[in-house]
Design an enzyme around this catalytic site. Sequence first.
Site, PDB file in Angstrom:
ATOM      1  N   GLU A 190       0.835  -1.213   0.000  1.00 36.68           N
ATOM      2  CA  GLU A 190       0.000   0.000   0.000  1.00 36.68           C
ATOM      3  C   GLU A 190       0.862   1.253   0.000  1.00 36.68           C
ATOM      4  O   GLU A 190       1.128   1.831   1.060  1.00 36.68           O
ATOM      5  CB  GLU A 190      -0.918   0.018   1.236  1.00 36.68           C
ATOM      6  CG  GLU A 190      -2.020  -0.993   1.178  1.00 36.68           C
ATOM      7  CD  GLU A 190      -2.987  -0.898   2.360  1.00 36.68           C
ATOM      8  OE1 GLU A 190      -2.762  -0.076   3.271  1.00 36.68           O
ATOM      9  OE2 GLU A 190      -3.976  -1.656   2.359  1.00 36.68           O
ATOM     10  N   GLU A 277      -6.017  -7.473  -0.403  1.00 40.16           N
ATOM     11  CA  GLU A 277      -6.291  -7.329   1.035  1.00 40.16           C
ATOM     12  C   GLU A 277      -7.619  -6.608   1.234  1.00 40.16           C
ATOM     13  O   GLU A 277      -7.881  -5.604   0.587  1.00 40.16           O
ATOM     14  CB  GLU A 277      -5.162  -6.522   1.697  1.00 40.16           C
ATOM     15  CG  GLU A 277      -5.319  -6.397   3.203  1.00 40.16           C
ATOM     16  CD  GLU A 277      -4.250  -5.507   3.820  1.00 40.16           C
ATOM     17  OE1 GLU A 277      -3.042  -5.786   3.656  1.00 40.16           O
ATOM     18  OE2 GLU A 277      -4.637  -4.519   4.476  1.00 40.16           O
TER      19      GLU A 277
HETATM   20  C1  IDC Z   1      -2.568  -3.421  10.652  1.00 41.00           C
HETATM   21  C2  IDC Z   1      -2.670  -4.562  11.627  1.00 41.00           C
HETATM   22  C3  IDC Z   1      -2.339  -4.071  13.010  1.00 41.00           C
HETATM   23  C4  IDC Z   1      -0.992  -3.397  12.970  1.00 41.00           C
HETATM   24  C5  IDC Z   1      -0.932  -2.311  11.892  1.00 41.00           C
HETATM   25  C6  IDC Z   1       0.449  -1.726  11.720  1.00 41.00           C
HETATM   26  O1  IDC Z   1      -3.979  -5.096  11.582  1.00 41.00           O
HETATM   27  O2  IDC Z   1      -2.312  -5.139  13.938  1.00 41.00           O
HETATM   28  O3  IDC Z   1      -0.731  -2.807  14.226  1.00 41.00           O
HETATM   29  O4  IDC Z   1      -1.297  -2.874  10.656  1.00 41.00           O
HETATM   30  O5  IDC Z   1       0.410  -0.497  11.157  1.00 41.00           O
HETATM   31  C7  IDC Z   1      -3.827  -1.986   5.950  1.00 41.00           C
HETATM   32  C8  IDC Z   1      -2.489  -2.609   5.960  1.00 41.00           C
HETATM   33  C9  IDC Z   1      -2.336  -3.572   7.101  1.00 41.00           C
HETATM   34  C10 IDC Z   1      -3.011  -3.034   8.352  1.00 41.00           C
HETATM   35  C11 IDC Z   1      -4.523  -2.967   8.072  1.00 41.00           C
HETATM   36  C12 IDC Z   1      -5.351  -2.495   9.258  1.00 41.00           C
HETATM   37  O6  IDC Z   1      -2.135  -3.210   4.752  1.00 41.00           O
HETATM   38  O7  IDC Z   1      -0.957  -3.760   7.346  1.00 41.00           O
HETATM   39  O8  IDC Z   1      -2.794  -3.959   9.377  1.00 41.00           O
HETATM   40  N1  IDC Z   1      -4.727  -2.087   6.927  1.00 41.00           N
HETATM   41  O9  IDC Z   1      -4.948  -1.206   9.644  1.00 41.00           O
HETATM   42  N2  IDC Z   1      -4.330  -1.217   5.000  1.00 41.00           N
HETATM   43  C13 IDC Z   1      -5.545  -0.795   5.386  1.00 41.00           C
HETATM   44  C14 IDC Z   1      -5.824  -1.352   6.615  1.00 41.00           C
END
Ligand code: IDC
Length: 354
Positions: A190, A277
């Site tokens: 992303e 995702e």
């Molecule tokens: C989130 C995880 C969380 C972690 C965070 C880190 O769920 O546990 O603390 O990342 O920054 C994304 C990302 C994905 C994110 C997820 C939810 O690709 O890494 O995971 N998210 O925030 N894009 C949109 C949402």
Amino acid sequence: MRIRCFRFFFTSVLFALFTVGFYCFFGNNPAAMAASDNKSHTSTIYDTHDTPASLHGPLHVDGAVLTDSHGKAYSLRGMSTHGIAWFPQYINRETFRTLRDDWHVNCIRLALYTEEYGGYCSGGNPDELKSRIRKGVDYATELGLYVIIDWHVLSDQDPNVHKSEAIAFFHEMSALYKDHDNVLYEICNEPNSSATWDSIRTYAQEVIPIIRANDQDSIIIVGTPTWSQGIDQAAAEPLPYDNLLYALHFYAATHTDWLRQRLVSCTEKGLPVMVSEFGMCDASGNGSNDFSQTSQWLDLLDQHQIGYCCWNLANKAETSSVIIPGCEKISDWAEEDLSESGRWIRQWFRSFEY
Ligand code: IDC
């Protein structure tokens, strides 16, 4: 009396035949069982050796859709791991077997954070992390699952920040997996904030040829601006390579109609998209699930034969984790081991065959 005996005998034989027939048809066959629960899908009886990859072989991008080796549109449906540095326990053969046989997923996404949580480029142990990727690919391959190697750019924003590490990493991975038809490469999860489509294009034009030099026709997923929502920018100026999918990510409680409309308009323009995702909750990975929005999304993706992977396979105390905190099982989860997200998405996946 004799007639009644005869009737009883005749009914018993019919019942026995029906029971045996039903067992032969559905017994030990989760795919057929689930299909029987869901009227909109026809059932297939799998041979014990049939797997997603053995049935569908190498994948290709044809116009806006991903196709299998028979030239038919094929949707990847899978689970994404959380960061493999953080939750390595789920890179396990039994975990993947449960996901294939009980959840009916055909794909696993291995998320390798570049920055956060002992990230590959920020203090993590690259050799250990690569060995986890290799384990994940080996288990997926043994089980005939498709597997996405995800270079999980997030807080680093622009994939160019770690471009040299990405080039070395994908050079090594594509050399290892050049003969694996089940491996897909996702070169930047992303890009966000400062990362424009121009800067992503520049990065992609350096990384894709590195992979192609080893593995000429693998599927490569390219992230798009604004946390992989900017597929319209990719549609306006696509990259000059075959077998690419452009990433669209959504979190159902945050991203709704406007992003679905963008998806439809890009798909109509012929852009091949993969939802590598998605979450059923909000974009923080937490908050409440919105299953009505999630159904609208997944129905639309199915209608356009676009694949999707659900975030995330872990037992973290957050809404998007599919296993409840405190549950240490790594496979064969019962309903009560799964979070609300886990129970819902398992049920959704189970209505499909791989
Ligand atoms: C989130 C995880 C969380 C972690 C965070 C880190 O769920 O546990 O603390 O990342 O920054 C994304 C990302 C994905 C994110 C997820 C939810 O690709 O890494 O995971 N998210 O925030 N894009 C949109 C949402």
